[in-house]
Design a protein around this motif. Structure first.
Motif, PDB file in Angstrom:
ATOM      1  N   ALA A  73       0.831  -1.203   0.000  1.00 56.35           N
ATOM      2  CA  ALA A  73       0.000   0.000   0.000  1.00 56.35           C
ATOM      3  C   ALA A  73       0.864   1.251   0.000  1.00 56.35           C
ATOM      4  N   LEU A  74       1.976   1.231   0.739  1.00 55.02           N
ATOM      5  CA  LEU A  74       2.864   2.390   0.781  1.00 55.02           C
ATOM      6  C   LEU A  74       3.494   2.646  -0.585  1.00 55.02           C
ATOM      7  N   GLU A  75       3.820   1.576  -1.313  1.00 55.99           N
ATOM      8  CA  GLU A  75       4.376   1.737  -2.659  1.00 55.99           C
ATOM      9  C   GLU A  75       3.345   2.353  -3.602  1.00 55.99           C
ATOM     10  N   LEU A  80       1.157   7.490  -6.165  1.00 47.94           N
ATOM     11  CA  LEU A  80       0.111   8.503  -6.235  1.00 47.94           C
ATOM     12  C   LEU A  80       0.598   9.884  -5.796  1.00 47.94           C
ATOM     13  N   GLY A  81       1.849   9.982  -5.379  1.00 49.54           N
ATOM     14  CA  GLY A  81       2.415  11.274  -5.020  1.00 49.54           C
ATOM     15  C   GLY A  81       2.026  11.769  -3.652  1.00 49.54           C
ATOM     16  N   VAL A  82       1.597  10.865  -2.778  1.00 44.28           N
ATOM     17  CA  VAL A  82       1.263  11.268  -1.417  1.00 44.28           C
ATOM     18  C   VAL A  82       2.549  11.653  -0.690  1.00 44.28           C
ATOM     19  N   ASP A  83       2.477  12.694   0.112  1.00 42.52           N
ATOM     20  CA  ASP A  83       3.636  13.250   0.795  1.00 42.52           C
ATOM     21  C   ASP A  83       4.383  12.165   1.572  1.00 42.52           C
ATOM     22  N   PRO A  84       5.693  11.980   1.310  1.00 42.88           N
ATOM     23  CA  PRO A  84       6.474  10.987   2.074  1.00 42.88           C
ATOM     24  C   PRO A  84       6.469  11.237   3.572  1.00 42.88           C
ATOM     25  N   ALA A  85       6.095  12.452   3.979  1.00 39.13           N
ATOM     26  CA  ALA A  85       5.997  12.737   5.413  1.00 39.13           C
ATOM     27  C   ALA A  85       5.001  11.813   6.099  1.00 39.13           C
ATOM     28  N   ARG A 434       7.150 -13.662 -11.421  1.00 41.53           N
ATOM     29  CA  ARG A 434       6.373 -14.284 -12.492  1.00 41.53           C
ATOM     30  C   ARG A 434       5.209 -13.372 -12.898  1.00 41.53           C
ATOM     31  N   PRO A 435       4.615 -13.597 -14.090  1.00 45.06           N
ATOM     32  CA  PRO A 435       3.463 -12.795 -14.502  1.00 45.06           C
ATOM     33  C   PRO A 435       2.338 -12.839 -13.457  1.00 45.06           C
ATOM     34  N   GLY A 436       1.767 -11.668 -13.211  1.00 47.49           N
ATOM     35  CA  GLY A 436       0.702 -11.537 -12.217  1.00 47.49           C
ATOM     36  C   GLY A 436       1.164 -10.982 -10.895  1.00 47.49           C
ATOM     37  N   THR A 437       2.481 -10.992 -10.646  1.00 49.32           N
ATOM     38  CA  THR A 437       3.001 -10.505  -9.362  1.00 49.32           C
ATOM     39  C   THR A 437       3.331  -9.019  -9.442  1.00 49.32           C
ATOM     40  N   PRO A 438       3.224  -8.310  -8.323  1.00 52.90           N
ATOM     41  CA  PRO A 438       3.717  -6.928  -8.308  1.00 52.90           C
ATOM     42  C   PRO A 438       5.243  -6.922  -8.284  1.00 52.90           C
ATOM     43  N   VAL A 439       5.820  -5.924  -8.904  1.00 58.85           N
ATOM     44  CA  VAL A 439       7.281  -5.831  -8.980  1.00 58.85           C
ATOM     45  C   VAL A 439       7.863  -5.670  -7.585  1.00 58.85           C
ATOM     46  N   PRO A 440       8.802  -6.525  -7.185  1.00 55.51           N
ATOM     47  CA  PRO A 440       9.464  -6.302  -5.893  1.00 55.51           C
ATOM     48  C   PRO A 440      10.438  -5.135  -6.020  1.00 55.51           C
ATOM     49  N   ASP A 441      10.669  -4.464  -4.924  1.00 58.51           N
ATOM     50  CA  ASP A 441      11.572  -3.335  -4.943  1.00 58.51           C
ATOM     51  C   ASP A 441      13.020  -3.826  -4.991  1.00 58.51           C
ATOM     52  N   ALA A 442      13.898  -2.935  -5.399  1.00 58.96           N
ATOM     53  CA  ALA A 442      15.341  -3.199  -5.384  1.00 58.96           C
ATOM     54  C   ALA A 442      16.055  -1.865  -5.534  1.00 58.96           C
ATOM     55  N   VAL A 444      18.487   0.734  -7.179  1.00 60.61           N
ATOM     56  CA  VAL A 444      19.010   0.945  -8.533  1.00 60.61           C
ATOM     57  C   VAL A 444      19.803   2.250  -8.512  1.00 60.61           C
ATOM     58  N   GLY A 445      21.118   2.132  -8.503  1.00 63.79           N
ATOM     59  CA  GLY A 445      21.937   3.326  -8.349  1.00 63.79           C
ATOM     60  C   GLY A 445      21.605   3.959  -7.013  1.00 63.79           C
ATOM     61  N   GLY A 446      21.242   5.218  -7.030  1.00 57.25           N
ATOM     62  CA  GLY A 446      20.834   5.887  -5.798  1.00 57.25           C
ATOM     63  C   GLY A 446      19.344   5.990  -5.657  1.00 57.25           C
ATOM     64  N   ASP A 447      18.590   5.206  -6.431  1.00 53.82           N
ATOM     65  CA  ASP A 447      17.135   5.289  -6.435  1.00 53.82           C
ATOM     66  C   ASP A 447      16.547   3.934  -6.080  1.00 53.82           C
ATOM     67  N   TRP A 448      15.212   3.854  -6.150  1.00 55.39           N
ATOM     68  CA  TRP A 448      14.497   2.616  -5.878  1.00 55.39           C
ATOM     69  C   TRP A 448      13.670   2.247  -7.101  1.00 55.39           C
ATOM     70  N   LEU A 449      13.620   0.964  -7.397  1.00 56.98           N
ATOM     71  CA  LEU A 449      12.916   0.516  -8.599  1.00 56.98           C
ATOM     72  C   LEU A 449      11.442   0.887  -8.565  1.00 56.98           C
ATOM     73  N   THR A 450      10.790   0.749  -7.410  1.00 58.05           N
ATOM     74  CA  THR A 450       9.346   1.026  -7.359  1.00 58.05           C
ATOM     75  C   THR A 450       9.039   2.501  -7.615  1.00 58.05           C
ATOM     76  N   ASP A 451      10.045   3.387  -7.469  1.00 59.95           N
ATOM     77  CA  ASP A 451       9.842   4.793  -7.806  1.00 59.95           C
ATOM     78  C   ASP A 451       9.982   5.046  -9.301  1.00 59.95           C
ATOM     79  N   MET A 452      10.468   4.056 -10.036  1.00 61.95           N
ATOM     80  CA  MET A 452      10.750   4.239 -11.464  1.00 61.95           C
ATOM     81  C   MET A 452       9.700   3.597 -12.359  1.00 61.95           C
ATOM     82  N   VAL A 453       8.784   2.847 -11.770  1.00 61.83           N
ATOM     83  CA  VAL A 453       7.796   2.124 -12.577  1.00 61.83           C
ATOM     84  C   VAL A 453       6.389   2.466 -12.098  1.00 61.83           C
TER      85      VAL A 453
END
Length: 536
Positions: A73-75, A80-85, A434-442, A444-453
């Motif tokens: 839910a947090l991802e 949705l751009g909800v304040d990280p605060a 596998r197909p049907g699963t949500p992307v797990p985070d990882a 990536v450089g200085g960022d996070w994958l879930t922020d890029m997709v």
């Protein structure tokens, strides 16, 4: 002290619709300004769909209600751009402990591996989450997005018409009529919209009741989930303790079936129960008290023509497991991108039937886990209780018994393994992607994958060449090119490559995997996109 749930955040204002000569037609109307309805409205606005939220209240929820918000839910809320605060405000936790009587029988860690932006859970009062969501709505409106919340606008009638819906809305200035191309009903467990359409739930109501109390106090308990079976302060029953922000603690006490609910909610009955648990010397203040009954129920279908149900309006589960609000946020995450494509003519209307199929699967998964938890927490026979107690005794010393202990299977991301939208799967890649699963985070450089997709169709390539962009039947697919070397810690490779040298993933707008390969084939990707659009 004025508290947030006492202040109108979207007070009633007369709208232009109330003075229109004929009913105004809106592309989308959301009924209900709780977490699920607000998440749906924000997602619609971010997809450039004009949306109006109608709610019979003008404030955030009274009482903390839902408090445990999961990593998934947090991802979604990040997307949705909800304040990280919001996350900073919450109490972060991964660890839980289970007690039998006065003994700790075992503990568990819900996120033992590193390499994730978000924790397993945060605890945050629902009224704070709603405040952050309302603030996001206001920011979108200030940016020029067509989104508004109308407080004290109560829907009193819904009638299907040709290619739209007709609504009657009551306000302090009297009723008015309005129309919607699509209606998303997020109006809670007692959904008036559901009742207006003559629809109901199917499922179970369990013969047990729980006292839920938010208590403001200074206490030294750690930020962990503590659950007791048969504690000395609530003999023969169960109890749960969670920490929230602002020195507020959530306490759940099992009461049994044959009780006087109104009597049990009175302070003169609640306070002695809490003192028995906390000790006579602990000073505390009651902030909110309620009684709830375990219910595991859902609608037979979440789609009824142009009316789509989400959250508690569509399904109910017991609170143990934190599957209610988290599941509702996953509902809207699944629904909005499909509705946008249908509204744009880029996908057939039947794509919305996959919202029904995929989220019915999610609801059934939650109901199954919640029912099993309830049966373990509240045994229905002497034999069941003997089995339960034996499992708890064994769990203290033997690891094999611990998976059998069920104090509420906590919310996990839903995988749509049997979805009609799933495309090909390549051998040798990790099962977790596998197909049907949500992307797990990882990392990536200085960022996070879930922020890029998320938010659009993407082609995630890892050490594989591919087209930078594609267009399939008018739908654009953008490439996100990564390399295993972007994460020296190896987590990206572990989660997405396994033993393969490279991989190609087609990602849906809701960050779920649609298909995957070990090499790029443009025609195969195009076919998988059509499948994910419901055109196969």
């Amino acid at each position: 002290m004025t508290r947030i749930f006492e202040t109108p955040l979207y007070p009633y204002q007369r709208s232009a619709d109330q003075d229109a000569a004929v009913p105004v037609r809106h592309p989308a109307i959301v009924v209900g300004a709780g977490p699920v309805g607000l998440a749906a409205a924000i997602d619609l606005a971010m997809h450039d769909v004009p949306v109006v939220v109608l709610d019979d209240n003008d404030k955030v929820s009274f009482g903390s209600r839902a408090i445990c918000f999961s990593k998934r839910a947090l991802e979604i809320l990040d997307r949705l751009g909800v304040d990280p605060a919001m996350v900073d405000k919450g109490v972060t936790w991964n660890l839980g402990k289970v007690f039998f009587g006065e003994r700790q029988v075992y503990e568990f860690n819900l996120l033992p591996e590193a390499g994730h932006k978000r924790p397993a859970f945060i605890n945050l009062q629902q009224y704070y989450l709603e405040q952050y969501l309302v603030e996001r709505v206001n920011r979108l409106a200030a940016e020029g997005k067509a989104i508004e919340i109308r407080g004290r606008n109560r829907v009193t009638a819904v009638s299907p018409a040709d290619h739209h819906l007709a609504l009657t809305v009551d306000t302090p200035d009297g009723p008015y009529d309005v129309e919607a191309d699509w209606l998303i009903a997020c109006d809670g467990a007692n959904s008036p919209i559901r009742a207006m359409l003559g629809l109901d739930f199917v499922g179970r109501i369990f013969e047990d009741n729980f006292l839920i109390a938010d208590v403001r106090m200074d206490a030294e308990f750690p930020t962990e989930r503590w659950f007791w079976f048969d504690p000395p302060f609530n003999k023969g029953q169960s109890a749960l303790l969670h920490k929230q922000p602002d020195g507020v603690w959530r306490i759940d006490l099992q009461l049994g079936w044959n009780i006087d609910k109104e009597k049990e909610k009175q302070p003169e009955n609640v306070i002695p129960r809490l003192k028995a648990m906390l000790g006579e010397d602990v000073q505390f203040e009651l902030e909110w008290v309620s009684i709830y009954t375990f219910q595991c129920r859902r609608m037979e279908s979440f789609r009824h023509g142009r009316v789509l149900f989400a959250g508690d309006a569509a399904h109910q589960v017991s609170p143990f497991g934190a599957r209610g609000a988290n599941s509702g946020i996953q509902d809207t995450d699944n629904l909005v991108w499909k509705l946008k494509l249908v509204m744009d003519g880029a996908a057939p209307e039947s794509l919305l039937d996959t919202y029904d199929a995929e989220r019915l699967h999610g609801a059934d998964e939650n109901i199954l886990n919640s029912s099993r938890s309830t049966d373990f927490i509240t045994p229905k026979s002497d034999t069941s209780r003997l089995f339960r107690n034996a499992v708890l005794d064994l769990a203290e010393k033997f690891e094999f018994a611990r998976p059998l202990v069920n104090s509420g299977r906590l919310s996990v991301p839903c995988a749509y393994d049997a979805s009609a939208l799933n495309g090909p799967d390549a051998e040798g890649l990790p099962a977790r992607t596998r197909p049907g699963t949500p992307v797990p985070d990882a990392p990536v450089g200085g960022d996070w994958l879930t922020d890029m997709v998320g938010g659009r169709f993407q082609l995630l390539t890892i050490d594989v060449g591919a087209a930078e962009r594609m267009e399939v039947d008018g739908v654009r697919v953008e490439r996100l090119a990564l390399s295993a070397t972007d994460d020296p810690g190896g987590m990206l490779a572990e989660r997405f490559l396994g033993g393969a040298s490279g991989a190609v993933y087609l990602l849906r707008p809701d960050q779920h995997v649609a298909a995957r390969w070990t090499a790029f084939d443009e025609s195969a990707v195009a076919a998988a996109v059509r499948t994910a659009l419901g055109r196969a």
